[in-house]
Design a protein around this motif. Structure first.
Motif, short mmCIF file in Angstrom:
data_model
loop_
_atom_site.label_atom_id
_atom_site.label_comp_id
_atom_site.label_asym_id
_atom_site.label_seq_id
_atom_site.Cartn_x
_atom_site.Cartn_y
_atom_site.Cartn_z
N ARG A 312 0.83 -1.22 0.00
CA ARG A 312 0.00 0.00 0.00
C ARG A 312 0.86 1.27 0.00
O ARG A 312 0.38 2.36 -0.25
N CYS A 313 2.13 1.13 0.36
CA CYS A 313 3.00 2.29 0.59
C CYS A 313 3.06 3.22 -0.62
O CYS A 313 3.22 2.77 -1.75
N CYS A 314 2.93 4.53 -0.38
CA CYS A 314 3.02 5.50 -1.48
C CYS A 314 4.31 6.30 -1.38
O CYS A 314 4.44 7.34 -2.03
N ARG A 315 5.27 5.83 -0.56
CA ARG A 315 6.61 6.44 -0.46
C ARG A 315 6.54 7.92 -0.05
O ARG A 315 7.25 8.75 -0.61
N CYS A 316 5.68 8.22 0.91
CA CYS A 316 5.55 9.63 1.32
C CYS A 316 6.64 10.03 2.32
O CYS A 316 6.95 11.21 2.47
N GLY A 317 7.18 9.07 3.04
CA GLY A 317 8.24 9.37 4.01
C GLY A 317 7.74 9.85 5.36
O GLY A 317 8.54 10.16 6.24
N ALA A 318 6.41 9.88 5.56
CA ALA A 318 5.89 10.38 6.84
C ALA A 318 6.36 9.52 8.01
O ALA A 318 6.58 10.03 9.12
N CYS A 319 6.53 8.23 7.78
CA CYS A 319 6.97 7.35 8.88
C CYS A 319 8.41 7.67 9.29
O CYS A 319 8.75 7.58 10.47
N LEU A 320 9.23 8.08 8.31
CA LEU A 320 10.61 8.47 8.65
C LEU A 320 10.59 9.77 9.46
O LEU A 320 11.40 9.97 10.37
N PRO A 341 11.19 3.32 9.16
CA PRO A 341 10.21 2.25 9.39
C PRO A 341 9.81 1.51 8.12
O PRO A 341 9.84 0.28 8.08
N MET A 342 9.43 2.27 7.06
CA MET A 342 9.03 1.56 5.83
C MET A 342 10.21 0.80 5.25
O MET A 342 10.05 -0.26 4.66
N GLY A 343 11.40 1.35 5.45
CA GLY A 343 12.61 0.72 4.93
C GLY A 343 12.88 -0.62 5.60
O GLY A 343 13.26 -1.58 4.94
N HIS A 372 1.03 7.64 11.75
CA HIS A 372 1.21 8.70 10.75
C HIS A 372 1.07 8.22 9.32
O HIS A 372 1.01 9.04 8.41
N CYS A 373 1.07 6.93 9.13
CA CYS A 373 1.06 6.41 7.75
C CYS A 373 -0.28 6.71 7.08
O CYS A 373 -1.33 6.30 7.58
N PRO A 374 -0.28 7.41 5.95
CA PRO A 374 -1.56 7.80 5.33
C PRO A 374 -2.35 6.61 4.79
O PRO A 374 -3.55 6.74 4.57
N VAL A 375 -1.69 5.46 4.59
CA VAL A 375 -2.43 4.30 4.09
C VAL A 375 -2.51 3.20 5.15
O VAL A 375 -2.72 2.03 4.84
N GLU A 376 -2.35 3.61 6.40
CA GLU A 376 -2.61 2.76 7.57
C GLU A 376 -1.84 1.44 7.57
O GLU A 376 -2.39 0.39 7.89
N PRO A 378 0.36 -1.09 9.30
CA PRO A 378 0.74 -1.31 10.71
C PRO A 378 2.23 -1.62 10.82
O PRO A 378 2.64 -2.74 11.11
N LEU A 379 3.04 -0.59 10.58
CA LEU A 379 4.49 -0.80 10.42
C LEU A 379 5.14 -1.50 11.63
O LEU A 379 5.97 -2.39 11.47
N HIS A 380 4.75 -1.05 12.84
CA HIS A 380 5.40 -1.65 14.01
C HIS A 380 5.05 -3.14 14.15
O HIS A 380 5.88 -3.95 14.56
#
Ligand code: SF4
Ligand code: SF4
Length: 488
Positions: A312-320, A341-343, A372-376, A378-380
């Motif tokens: 789902r990731c759109c590479r926005c970088g908000a998680c960083l 996180p996404m990395g 913070h992830c705009p596409v929800e 659950p990174l953790h």
């Protein structure tokens, strides 16, 4: 694949060298705070933010579930628009397709705008080896290319450079003679790049979203270079990851509502282009030949696994921009072109666990990234899942196994816990700095604690267990109540 670029060092070694770099910290701290505040203000202005997030997550899930359908639809529509389609199951296939396009045109000069897919497959290095002069036209990417460095953020990749360092770099490598005033440096870069745009035979660029319904590709940038890469050279190569597809323009609208706000705290970027094929008769600009390379490069393997949500990731970088660990170990601490996180999630899912050097453990599991992830995504939870998998596959640090077994025994058995505390207290006291009442860097010679005490103090255990203190206190209080005839 070239996702991991520093497998010679493990997480501890990579992180240590980054932690010692005060400039990197300050730069990341400032950027995180700026993005955090700006994003927060925009989110507050949108009472339906959470509804849009839900919608975006649903759109992206739908694409993942029907990926083959949407890829086919996109390819057919793009072809009908006049584009030449190339499908690359992996990075090597993509490189051969791209080399073939250059060979067919006898092209030796290309301009390029930012593309994470090209980083992923090491495109620049391969083209350079093939004798192609390829120049990055995005300001930050040009800095990295000139320095021979790797990105430290997926949206602002040269975050670890300040203007003095940039000016010095261009002085040494590109004959710059000006000051470190940003406008002056930008003006210099612009004058070089204008010549490159005019001379380039091929333009190479990435794609933020590919619209299946119309066969269009989009470009979201804050610099005009992307649009010039798109319009000046006669031949255009667009790299599209299969996870970049959205079903239609309405879905694109939803994603564009979230992307710039999440990425840089802006309602919209300075440039947003939607391209549907090569230049048509009567049009004044645009490439005459457009090649779209759709790349899978391992993404299909995530479908129907616990890591599917990562598509789902759109590479926005908000998680960083919110991660406290990223702030301290910086992008280079991860050793992957996808940091933060996404990395962690994406790198481990695509590359496996063998060469990560402990990357999934660079996380406190605080959950801020998921919030913070705009596409929800659950990174953790996904990071935790990677850790579980690593332990099950015996890919974690073997030293941890007996330590955690010992801790498990201690915390699950009251008698063992009491004994360990009673034994640990005098040992810690003997090793501690008497005045501080804490173990400090003087204890850094002890392997098991040096990771902590070399950087911060470790207080010695309290003189008695809380349970012992409580029992004693209760007894005294009861005795006092009996004497005073009070019952509190
Ligand atoms: S859960 Fe981990 S990766 Fe996410 S913000 Fe917290 S520390 Fe960073
Ligand atoms: S995981 Fe979420 S927050 Fe992080 S880059 Fe992807 S979409 Fe953005």
């Amino acid at each position: 694949m070239a996702i991991l670029y520093n497998t010679d060092q493990n997480l501890r070694e990579r992180a240590s060298s980054c932690i010692e770099n005060d400039f990197k910290h300050n730069a990341i701290e400032t950027a995180q705070e700026t993005f955090y505040v700006k994003r927060g203000q925009l989110v507050e202005e949108m009472p339906d933010w959470e509804i849009i997030r839900d919608r975006a997550a649903a759109i992206r899930n739908d694409v993942t579930k029907n990926l083959d359908f949407y890829v086919k639809q996109f390819a057919e529509r793009a072809e009908a628009n006049g584009c030449i389609m190339h499908y690359a199951p992996d990075g090597e296939d993509a490189l051969w397709e791209i080399l073939g396009i250059f060979a067919d045109h006898g092209a030796a000069h290309a301009v390029k705008s930012k593309s994470m897919m090209s980083e992923e497959i090491g495109l620049n290095e391969v083209l350079e080896q093939a004798g192609v002069d390829i120049i990055e036209t995005d300001c930050a990417e040009n800095i990295l290319q000139t320095a021979g460095d790797k990105p430290s953020h997926i949206v602002v990749p040269a975050l670890h450079f300040d203007r003095e360092a940039i000016a010095e770099l261009y002085r040494k490598k590109r004959g710059y003679e000006g000051s470190s005033v940003p406008e002056e440096i930008t003006h210099f870069l612009r004058s070089i790049l204008r010549e490159e745009f005019l001379a380039a035979e091929v333009g190479v660029r990435g794609c933020n979203f590919a619209v299946a319904e119309t066969g269009s590709t989009t470009l979201v940038t804050n610099e005009g270079n992307g649009r010039m890469v798109d319009t000046y050279p006669k031949v255009q190569i667009i790299l599209v990851g299969i996870d970049r597809i959205v079903p239609d323009l309405e879905a694109l609208d939803t994603m564009m509502c979230l992307l710039p706000r999440s990425a840089v705290g802006a309602k919209m970027t300075a440039y947003f282009s939607v391209d549907s094929g090569p230049r048509k008769p009567g049009e004044v600009d645009g490439a005459e030949e457009v090649h779209i390379v759709i790349m899978d490069n391992g993404r299909h393997t995530l479908i129907n696994t616990e890591f599917e949500a990562m598509l789902r990731c759109c590479r926005c970088g908000a998680c960083l921009n919110i991660c406290p660990v990223y702030r301290h170990i910086t992008g280079h601490g991860y050793g992957s072109i996808y940091p933060g996180p996404m990395g962690i999630v994406l790198t481990a899912a695509l590359e496996g666990y063998d060469n990560l050097g402990g990357m999934p453990f660079a996380c406190s599991l605080c959950g801020a990234c998921a919030e913070h992830c705009p596409v929800e995504i659950p990174l953790h939870d996904l990071i935790r899942q990677h850790r579980i998998n690593m332990v099950e596959e015996h890919k974690n640090n073997p030293v941890e196994v007996p330590i955690f077994k010992g801790l498990e025994l201690m915390w699950s058995n009251r008698a063992v816990y009491g004994t360990a505390m009673a034994a640990g207290r005098p040992i810690m006291k003997a090793l501690a700095d008497g005045e501080k009442g804490a173990m400090d860097e003087s204890s850094a010679w002890i392997p098991i604690v040096k990771g902590w005490t070399s950087k911060r103090d470790f207080d010695v255990l309290a003189p008695e267990l809380f349970r012992t203190w409580f029992k004693k206190h209760k007894k005294e209080r009861n005795a006092g109540s009996e004497e005073g005839g009070q019952d509190r």
